[in-house]
Each structure stands twice: as structure tokens, then as C-alpha cells.
Motif scaffolding. Structure first.
Motif, PDB file in Angstrom:
ATOM      1  N   GLY A 168      -3.684  27.402   5.092  1.00 35.39           N
ATOM      2  CA  GLY A 168      -2.517  27.880   5.712  1.00 35.39           C
ATOM      3  C   GLY A 168      -2.736  28.348   7.291  1.00 35.39           C
ATOM      4  O   GLY A 168      -1.599  27.629   8.176  1.00 35.39           O
ATOM      5  N   ALA A 169      -3.677  28.971   7.463  1.00 33.60           N
ATOM      6  CA  ALA A 169      -3.887  29.264   8.836  1.00 33.60           C
ATOM      7  C   ALA A 169      -4.151  28.226   9.812  1.00 33.60           C
ATOM      8  O   ALA A 169      -3.794  28.250  10.861  1.00 33.60           O
ATOM      9  N   ALA A 170      -4.915  27.424   9.056  1.00 31.01           N
ATOM     10  CA  ALA A 170      -5.247  26.103   9.849  1.00 31.01           C
ATOM     11  C   ALA A 170      -3.985  25.189  10.108  1.00 31.01           C
ATOM     12  O   ALA A 170      -3.857  25.013  11.549  1.00 31.01           O
ATOM     13  N   ALA A 171      -3.121  24.974   9.297  1.00 31.74           N
ATOM     14  CA  ALA A 171      -1.790  24.337   9.426  1.00 31.74           C
ATOM     15  C   ALA A 171      -0.867  25.035  10.412  1.00 31.74           C
ATOM     16  O   ALA A 171      -0.332  24.559  11.525  1.00 31.74           O
ATOM     17  N   TYR A 172      -0.874  26.519  10.333  1.00 30.24           N
ATOM     18  CA  TYR A 172      -0.008  27.136  11.547  1.00 30.24           C
ATOM     19  C   TYR A 172      -0.635  26.937  12.681  1.00 30.24           C
ATOM     20  O   TYR A 172       0.242  26.800  13.764  1.00 30.24           O
ATOM     21  N   LEU A 193       1.457  26.473   1.704  1.00 31.19           N
ATOM     22  CA  LEU A 193       0.167  26.879   1.500  1.00 31.19           C
ATOM     23  C   LEU A 193       0.317  28.159   1.244  1.00 31.19           C
ATOM     24  O   LEU A 193      -0.360  28.939   0.305  1.00 31.19           O
ATOM     25  N   TRP A 194       0.838  29.172   2.055  1.00 30.59           N
ATOM     26  CA  TRP A 194       1.193  30.433   2.105  1.00 30.59           C
ATOM     27  C   TRP A 194       1.845  30.853   0.886  1.00 30.59           C
ATOM     28  O   TRP A 194       1.721  31.853   0.201  1.00 30.59           O
ATOM     29  N   SER A 195       3.020  30.063   0.237  1.00 35.86           N
ATOM     30  CA  SER A 195       3.709  30.239  -0.822  1.00 35.86           C
ATOM     31  C   SER A 195       2.772  30.112  -2.182  1.00 35.86           C
ATOM     32  O   SER A 195       2.891  30.936  -3.235  1.00 35.86           O
ATOM     33  N   GLU A 196       1.700  29.310  -2.179  1.00 32.09           N
ATOM     34  CA  GLU A 196       0.735  29.083  -3.206  1.00 32.09           C
ATOM     35  C   GLU A 196      -0.058  30.281  -3.138  1.00 32.09           C
ATOM     36  O   GLU A 196      -0.214  30.933  -4.228  1.00 32.09           O
ATOM     37  N   ALA A 197      -0.426  30.880  -2.092  1.00 29.33           N
ATOM     38  CA  ALA A 197      -1.255  32.044  -1.884  1.00 29.33           C
ATOM     39  C   ALA A 197      -0.649  33.355  -2.264  1.00 29.33           C
ATOM     40  O   ALA A 197      -1.036  34.149  -3.070  1.00 29.33           O
ATOM     41  N   LEU A 198       0.758  33.243  -2.167  1.00 29.33           N
ATOM     42  CA  LEU A 198       1.565  34.505  -2.657  1.00 29.33           C
ATOM     43  C   LEU A 198       1.388  34.495  -4.126  1.00 29.33           C
ATOM     44  O   LEU A 198       1.643  35.610  -4.962  1.00 29.33           O
ATOM     45  N   ALA A 225       0.014  37.190   2.278  1.00 28.69           N
ATOM     46  CA  ALA A 225       0.679  36.012   2.336  1.00 28.69           C
ATOM     47  C   ALA A 225       2.050  36.069   2.780  1.00 28.69           C
ATOM     48  O   ALA A 225       2.506  35.102   3.294  1.00 28.69           O
ATOM     49  N   LEU A 226       2.796  37.263   2.593  1.00 27.09           N
ATOM     50  CA  LEU A 226       4.198  37.293   2.901  1.00 27.09           C
ATOM     51  C   LEU A 226       4.184  37.360   4.605  1.00 27.09           C
ATOM     52  O   LEU A 226       5.037  36.896   5.198  1.00 27.09           O
ATOM     53  N   ALA A 227       3.304  38.210   5.020  1.00 25.77           N
ATOM     54  CA  ALA A 227       3.471  38.101   6.540  1.00 25.77           C
ATOM     55  C   ALA A 227       3.055  36.700   7.061  1.00 25.77           C
ATOM     56  O   ALA A 227       3.594  36.518   8.291  1.00 25.77           O
ATOM     57  N   ALA A 284      12.410  34.823   7.309  1.00 27.13           N
ATOM     58  CA  ALA A 284      11.100  35.521   8.074  1.00 27.13           C
ATOM     59  C   ALA A 284      11.403  37.018   7.755  1.00 27.13           C
ATOM     60  O   ALA A 284      10.377  37.792   7.144  1.00 27.13           O
ATOM     61  N   ILE A 285      12.786  37.420   8.016  1.00 22.36           N
ATOM     62  CA  ILE A 285      13.098  39.039   7.833  1.00 22.36           C
ATOM     63  C   ILE A 285      12.829  39.434   6.310  1.00 22.36           C
ATOM     64  O   ILE A 285      12.533  40.735   5.964  1.00 22.36           O
ATOM     65  N   ALA A 286      13.256  38.547   5.439  1.00 22.54           N
ATOM     66  CA  ALA A 286      13.256  38.863   4.124  1.00 22.54           C
ATOM     67  C   ALA A 286      11.640  38.940   3.485  1.00 22.54           C
ATOM     68  O   ALA A 286      11.438  39.877   2.778  1.00 22.54           O
ATOM     69  N   ASP A 287      10.845  38.228   4.008  1.00 14.46           N
ATOM     70  CA  ASP A 287       9.506  38.184   3.634  1.00 14.46           C
ATOM     71  C   ASP A 287       9.035  39.525   4.323  1.00 14.46           C
ATOM     72  O   ASP A 287       8.203  40.060   3.687  1.00 14.46           O
ATOM     73  N   LEU A 288       9.121  39.741   5.405  1.00 18.88           N
ATOM     74  CA  LEU A 288       8.589  40.807   5.922  1.00 18.88           C
ATOM     75  C   LEU A 288       9.076  42.237   5.542  1.00 18.88           C
ATOM     76  O   LEU A 288       8.330  43.093   5.343  1.00 18.88           O
ATOM     77  N   SER A 289      10.168  42.239   5.077  1.00 18.04           N
ATOM     78  CA  SER A 289      10.880  43.428   4.544  1.00 18.04           C
ATOM     79  C   SER A 289      10.354  43.766   3.006  1.00 18.04           C
ATOM     80  O   SER A 289       9.954  44.847   2.792  1.00 18.04           O
ATOM     81  N   ASP A 290       9.818  42.530   2.482  1.00 16.62           N
ATOM     82  CA  ASP A 290       9.302  42.914   1.399  1.00 16.62           C
ATOM     83  C   ASP A 290       7.877  43.385   1.511  1.00 16.62           C
ATOM     84  O   ASP A 290       7.272  44.169   0.865  1.00 16.62           O
ATOM     85  N   ALA A 291       7.081  42.755   2.636  1.00 17.91           N
ATOM     86  CA  ALA A 291       5.836  43.178   2.896  1.00 17.91           C
ATOM     87  C   ALA A 291       5.789  44.645   3.334  1.00 17.91           C
ATOM     88  O   ALA A 291       4.641  45.518   2.893  1.00 17.91           O
TER      89      ALA A 291
END
Length: 753
Positions: free
Chosen positions: A33-37, A48-53, A65-67, A82-89
Motif C-alpha cells: 500500500g505504501a508503494a501504491a501511495y 491494500l490498507w483495508s486488507e491490512a486493517l 492501517a487506519l492512518a 479520512a476524518i472517520a479513520d483518523l478519529s478511530d485511530a
């Protein structure tokens, strides 16, 4: 590292860049996921990061993974996710003991709030992050974002934040952050008009980026350097070969970085901006080649936020080559792309290196200009169609301006409920002025048809005269305002004098824009009398109205709110007592005065009763930013969003509020954005019409005029526009209140019937 609103340039680099990828990184999905980003493939990174999560075995892995996924959502301008994922993290990190991880996540959440146009939430998260951040690089990134947050309201504080970020980045050897802080300092210097300092900062940023690995963030920063240098070149008194050479070098390096990572978005930005450089140097064929290549790249990734800019640029190039038809078509495509990113126009962070005024407004205005020039070559219905199309382009701009000011889609939401005002009643005319760079275009709708007049006065001259008029109007001891009042009358009203007389026009509906929003047109002067003495004047934000119809006069529910006492440091308003008593005498109704006029009490009343008229006699400030605008209640300040929530059309009402009156508003002279907010109050509140003032006069004359307005409004034969006109004429008949400072600031906004 930097952010250009609306275009979303540099979002990938903004979301903490390489700092984002510190911490746990176990699992192939995270690495892939980092490479794709890094390569700009954000949808694949999200997968990919959803899979990692889903595979994460502990809270640290889930945070990572959320960040990362939030960064990819942010790069695609999906701020809510983005805000929803970061709030969870952040919630996960708060339950742990790793302060550094929590600081990083709060900083990233603050950035996401910043990009989504939520400055208060952004400030909270960034300050919390700064309080616990220890690594110099992280502190530098947070300070950079605080500078972005501060730059609109407090440029000096922003400069201090950027400078502190630069010192930390330099001490820590973080060249990417060093470049970011220099870019931001350069943008700030450009805003202050210091072109030399801008070039110095951007040169330092370019040097800091040299040799860094290719990435989407590095490419976008290099393009940002090139764009800012071209902006500086546009503002400079003379061209500078060194500035052009540096812009070219930065854009060339940005293009090479984009090609190295195979990122079409970054290539589109780099190619298009190179095209702009060649456009500025008059090399039109090369500029066209580069601009078309940029469009190809932008279309390949379905990026309308990029497409619109390069269609606009192509339109300018065709116009420079003398092909108005090709130019018109390119502008039409640019506007079509803009219409498809309406949510970005509304919710995008507005503090970046360009602005709505610079990046969006010119597209509509230049398109309207082209259509009107085409109309000059035509006759009959074909000419009329072009004029109407030009007016339509400006109308789209008005809608976008209101949405951008209020930071929501309140205007678009009402489109299904509105009615056009082109079909006018007898003795009514609608004036639509369009201010262009080299002339003033006036479009007048009459019951008999559409007329057009072109006035040979440029935009700068009109703006200066309008500001002079507004400033002199507020000097109650002189009549110096008469000269600009006559000049503006001669430009805008006198050209139609014969038509007004022939059709016996007694009501003029004006759809003003730009600086014309800041003045009361009723105070224009023909040399003998004010315009208000000849006809009633109403202001509407656009060519559509919320179900225009006369206000009912019998069995009408009225809520009367007001302050007479001094509260929260604001001066008392003793004359308001008589004003409120007069309205109650005329219409009856519920009265909330002083201690009873509290926000919750008002909300309760509006929840319980479908009031058709709401009167608020209190201090009100309409500012450049909607979030800074308020109405004063006894127990606090009611925001524009709060006002909307209380009184707008909802599922519990059969009809909207008929009339909202704010009898003590104030906007600063020359503040077009504040005046735009005032003009949009009726729309924002979901009211058919509003009465509000451009400036505040703490005087018995104000209360006398308002009480007289309501008295005349009780007559079913009198329209709201005529009721206000008659009240103004009656007040100016009193020698104490003859000067327009007392009667002119009151505007009828919206439905005038």
C-alpha cells in the motif's frame, strides 16, 4: 507540504508525508500500500490498507492501517472518510501509552480537518498534538500546519509558525519539511506583496528538494514552487529572467519526478503549469501542446479538479490567438468540470496559495465576457441567446460564491424550490450588472423584454467609486457622497431612463455582484433626488427566488426578539423597546425581550410555532467569514448556521419564513465577502425575504423607520419593497434624518412582493 485549494494539489504530501509511515509496518499489505501511495495510485492503496486493517492483530497495527488509509482518502479529497479513520485511530491511541503515536495521529487528524474546512476542529487537534510531540520533525510538521491554519486570520502568527518549523527541519536535517516551510513562507511573502522575498524562499525550497527520492509529495511541492513563482511574475512590476528560470527548473524537476513514479496526476499538474509558463512568455503553440498533454493526463485519471484548470488555460490561449469560438468551447468545458466538483468548491480548505477569487471566479467572468463579445457580432434571437447565456454563466458564479461563503450547499439545495424572476409584474424591472475588466455590462429585464447597455468604465474605476461612495455615506455631517452617488447613477440607472419612464417602472429589482454588494443602491442620486424617491429598490442574490408571492397580512404569526440592555460588552439599544412595541401593536405576536431573548428560548418558540415573520432587533455582525458572523442574544452569539437551523424550511413546516428582519446588522465598508453573506441571509435561513442593514446606526431613526415599515406592510395593497421605500421617504422628510446614513443602509433582500 503545501496545499492549493480546489485543485487538491499536494494533498498526498500534506498528510504528514514520510512521517505517516513511522511505526508498525508489519505485513505485505502495508508495504504494498505504501508503494501504491507513493506512486499516486490512491484507490489501490486504499484496497491494500483495508486488507491490512482486517489482518491487524493488535491496536498498533490497526492504528497504522487506519492512518495510512486516511491519507489515501485525503489525497482523493474524501475528507469525511479520512476524518472517520483518523478519529478511530486516535481513540485506539488514547487507550495506549505511546504519546508519540498519539501526537502523530492527532496531527494528521488536524490536517484532515484543515483540508475539509473545519478550522476550529483543526486548531484543537493540532494544539493537542503539539503539546505532546517531542521529535523535532513531527513538531516541524505540526507547526507548518498551524501556519496554514493561521495565515488567513493572522499572517504574522503564521510567519512565526513557519519560521519555527523551518528551524526545526533545518536542525534535524529534514529536507522535505525544510522545503515545505520555505514554500509556505514564500506564499506568505507573496500575499504581502514582497516578490523578492518570495523568490528567495522558493529558491531555498527548490535547493532543499534536490536529490530527494521521487514521490508524489516531492512532485507536487516542485510544481507548487513553479506556480508560486509564476504568480510572483504576474504581480511583479517587471519580468525577471532569474524568476522565470527558477520556475522552469522547478517545473522540469517536478515533471521528471512525476514521470519517475508514473503518476499521471502529478504529470498533469507539471505539464499544465509549464504550459502556463509558456503562455506568459507568448509562446502560444508550445503552451497549447503542453496544456493538451496535461488534459490527456488529467482525463486518464478522471480528475475534473485538474481538468477545469487546463480547459480554462486552453480557452485563454485560443482567445490570445483570436479564435473566440474555440475559446468559448474550452471555457464551457472548464465550467462543466467545475460543476462536477461542486462539493470541493464548497468544502475545500480556503487558506492555500490560491483562492476562490483567483482560481474559480475568473473562469465564469471570462466566459461571460466571451459570450457578450460574440453577441456583438450577432443580431436578433441569436444575439439574445448569447446575452442570456452570459448572464447564466454569471448566475452560476453567484451560486458558487454563496456556497463558498457559507461553506455548504444551501443554494443548490433550494434550486428545486425556486422560481425565475424573468417574468416580471407590470411596472417592475430587474437590473443585472456584470462588472468586467474593461467595461460595465448592464442587462435590464422589463415586462416588454431584455435590454443591454455597455458602459465604457473599467473594473478598477467602478470598484474605486463604489468604495468612495460607501465611505462618504457614513459621514453624517457632509454631503460629499453626492458626487459618487451621481456618478454611479449615471453609469447604472440613467442609461435606462427612457425605458423606465415609458413603462412607468416603480420597483427596481437589482442582482448586484462584487463591490456593488457593499452599497445601498437606493441612495444613488440623479442630481435632484435619490433613487429611493423615484422607485422602490430590492436586492436579490440571483435570478431565482424561493416561491415569490405576496406576504399574507391576516392571522400571521410573528416572533419579535430584541435587546435593549447592554450585554456581553455591547452597547445598549434603548430605542429598540419602542420598535418592538410598535410591531406588537401592528401584528401582535410573541415578544422575547432582553433576559427572555435567549438562544434556547428562541429555538423553543420556533420549534413550537410556525412563525411567518421573525424580527430580531439586536447587534449583528456579518463578517468576511460566515463562521465569524453572528446575531447577539442575551446569553450568547447565534451563528449563521444556528440561525439556519432555527428558522429554515424543514419537514415540520408547510411554508418557509415569509420575512426575517435583522434591524442592527453591520458590515465593514468595502468588504465584499461580508456583503455577500448579508445578501445570502434569506437563502441561508430558508426565508422568502429578509430586511437587513449594511451598517449599524444606534439611533431613534432606525427604530422609527422599522416601525413605519411594518405599519405600511400591514396594508395588503403594499408590497414589501414599496413599504420599505415609503418608510425611507418618510424618514428622510425629517430634517434630522435626511442624510442617507439613517435610511439608506436598510436592504430588502429576496422576494419583494
Amino acid at each position: 507540504m503545501t496545499f492549493t485549494p480546489l485543485l487538491r494539489l499536494g494533498r498526498a504530501g500534506l498528510l504528514l508525508g514520510t512521517l505517516l509511515f513511522a511505526g508498525p509496518a508489519a505485513g505485505d499489505a502495508l508495504g504494498d500500500g505504501a508503494a501504491a501511495y507513493a506512486g499516486g495510485d490512491y484507490p489501490r492503496a486504499i484496497e491494500l490498507w483495508s486488507e491490512a486493517l482486517g489482518e491487524a492483530g493488535d491496536d498498533a497495527g490497526r492504528q497504522a492501517a487506519l492512518a495510512r488509509r486516511a491519507a489515501a482518502y485525503g489525497a482523493l479529497a474524501d475528507d469525511a472518510k479520512a476524518i472517520a479513520d483518523l478519529s478511530d485511530a486516535v481513540d485506539l491511541a488514547r487507550a495506549g501509552t505511546d504519546d508519540e503515536a498519539l501526537a502523530r495521529l492527532r496531527a494528521q487528524l488536524g490536517k484532515a480537518y484543515l483540508l475539509s474546512g473545519q478550522p476550529e476542529a483543526a486548531a484543537t487537534e493540532l494544539q493537542l498534538a503539539l503539546a505532546i510531540a517531542r521529535p523535532p520533525g513531527l513538531r516541524a510538521a505540526i507547526l507548518n500546519d498551524l501556519g496554514n491554519l493561521q495565515q488567513q486570520r493572522d499572517p504574522e502568527a503564521a510567519g512565526e509558525s513557519y519560521a519555527a518549523a523551518r528551524r526545526l527541519a533545518e536542525a534535524g536535517g529534514d529536507r522535505a519539511l525544510l522545503a515545505a516551510s520555505n514554500i509556505n513562507l514564500g506564499r506568505l511573502a507573496l500575499g504581502a506583496g514582497d516578490v523578492g522575498a518570495t523568490e528567495d524562499y522558493l529558491s531555498a525550497a527548490h535547493a532543499a528538494l534536490a536529490g530527494l527520492p521521487a514521490s508524489a509529495g516531492r512532485a507536487s511541492d516542485l510544481v507548487a514552487i513553479g506556480r508560486l513563482l509564476l504568480d510572483a511574475e504576474d504581480r511583479a512590476a517587471q519580468t525577471a529572467p532569474s524568476r522565470q528560470a527558477l520556475a522552469y527548473a522547478a517545473l522540469r524537476d517536478g515533471l521528471q519526478a512525476a514521470e519517475a513514479i508514473g503518476d499521471p496526476r502529478s504529470r498533469a499538474y507539471a505539464l499544465g503549469t509549464l504550459g502556463r509558463l509558456y503562455e506568459g512568455r507568448g509562446r502560444l503553440d508550445e503552451a497549447m501542446r503542453l496544456t493538451r498533454a496535461a488534459l490527456f493526463e488529467a482525463r486518464s485519471v478522471a480528475a475534473p479538479e485538474i481538468v477545469y484548470r487546463w480547459h480554462w488555460q486552453l480557452g485563454r490561449l485560443w482567445r490570445a490567438k483570436g479564435d473566440l469560438a474555440q475559446a468559448r468551447d474550452a471555457y464551457a468545458l472548464a465550467i462543466d468540470a467545475l460543476q462536477r466538483i461542486r462539493s470541493d468548491l464548497v468544502f475545500g480548505y480556503s487558506g492555500g496559495e490560491s483562492s476562490f477569487q483567483a482560481s474559480v471566479k475568473p473562469v465564469f467572468v471570462e466566459y461571460a465576457d466571451l459570450l457578450l463579445r460574440e453577441a456583438d457580432t450577432l443580431a436578433g434571437q441569436a444575439m439574445t441567446d448569447k446575452i442570456i447565456a452570459a448572464r447564466g454563466a454569471v448566475e452560476l458564479l453567484r451560486t458558487a460564491e454563496l456556497e463558498e461563503y457559507f461553506q455548504d450547499d444551501c443554494v443548490a439545495a433550494l434550486q428545486s424550490k425556486v422560481t425565475g424572476i424573468d417574468r416580471l409584474a407590470d411596472r417592475t424591472a430587474a437590473l443585472y450588472p456584470i462588472i468586467l475588466g474593461d467595461r460595465l455590462e448592464l442587462l435590464l429585464s422589463l415586462p416588454s423584454g431584455l435590454l443591454r447597455k455597455t458602459i465604457a468604465v473599467d473594473e478598477a474605476t467602478v470598484s474605486a467609486e463604489v468604495l468612495n461612495f460607501r465611505q462618504l455615506l457614513e459621514k453624517r455631517t457632509t454631503r460629499q457622497y453626492i458626487r459618487p452617488a451621481r456618478q454611479l447613477y449615471d453609469w447604472m440607472i440613467r442609461p435606462f431612463a427612457d425605458q423606465f419612464a415609458a413603462e412607468q417602472v416603480d420597483t427596481l429589482v437589482v442582482i448586484p455582484n462584487g463591490p456593488l454588494l457593499t452599497i445601498p443602491l437606493a441612495a444613488l442620486h440623479d442630481g435632484e433626488k435619490h433613487l429611493a424617491e423615484s422607485m422602490a429598490v430590492a436586492v436579490v442574490p440571483g435570478l431565482t427566488l424561493l416561491d415569490p408571492r405576496p406576504i399574507p397580512r391576516q392571522n400571521i404569526q410573528v416572533l419579535i426578539n430584541g435587546l435593549t440592555e447592554s450585554v456581553q460588552g455591547f452597547a445598549p439599544l434603548p430605542a429598540v423597546a419602542g420598535e418592538m412595541a410598535a410591531i406588537e401593536r401592528i401584528f401582535g405576536g410573541r415578544v422575547l425581550r432582553d433576559r427572555d431573548f435567549q438562544i434556547r428560548r428562541m429555538q423553543s418558540e420556533l420549534d413550537a410555532t410556525p412563525y411567518a415573520m421573525i424580527h430580531i432587533a439586536s447587534h449583528a455582525q456579518i463578517s468576511s467569514e460566515a463562521r465569524d458572523s453572528f446575531l447577539l442574544a442575551y446569553d450568547g452569539k447565534l451563528s449563521m448556521d444556528g440561525l439556519e437551523k432555527f428558522v429554515k424550511l424543514s419537514q415540520f413546516r408547510d411554508d418557509p419564513v415569509e420575512l426575517l428582519t435583522l434591524s442592527a446588522c453591520a458590515t465593514a465598508a468595502g468588504d465584499e465577502r461580508a456583503a455577500l453573506g448579508l445578501a445570502g441571509i434569506a437563502i441561508k435561513a430558508g426565508a422568502r425575504s429578509a430586511v437587513a442593514s449594511l451598517w449599524f446606526i444606534n439611533d431613534a431613526g432606525t427604530s422609527t423607520l422599522i416601525a413605519d415599515f411594518y405599519d405600511r406592510l400591514s396594508d395588503p395593497a403594499t408590497s414589501k419593497a414599496k413599504a420599505l421605500q415609503q418608510a425611507q421617504i418618510a424618514l428622510m422628510a425629517d430634517r434630522r434624518y435626511r442624510h442617507p446614513i439613517y435610511w439608506a443602509p436598510f436592504l430588502l433582500i429576496g422576494n419583494w412582493l
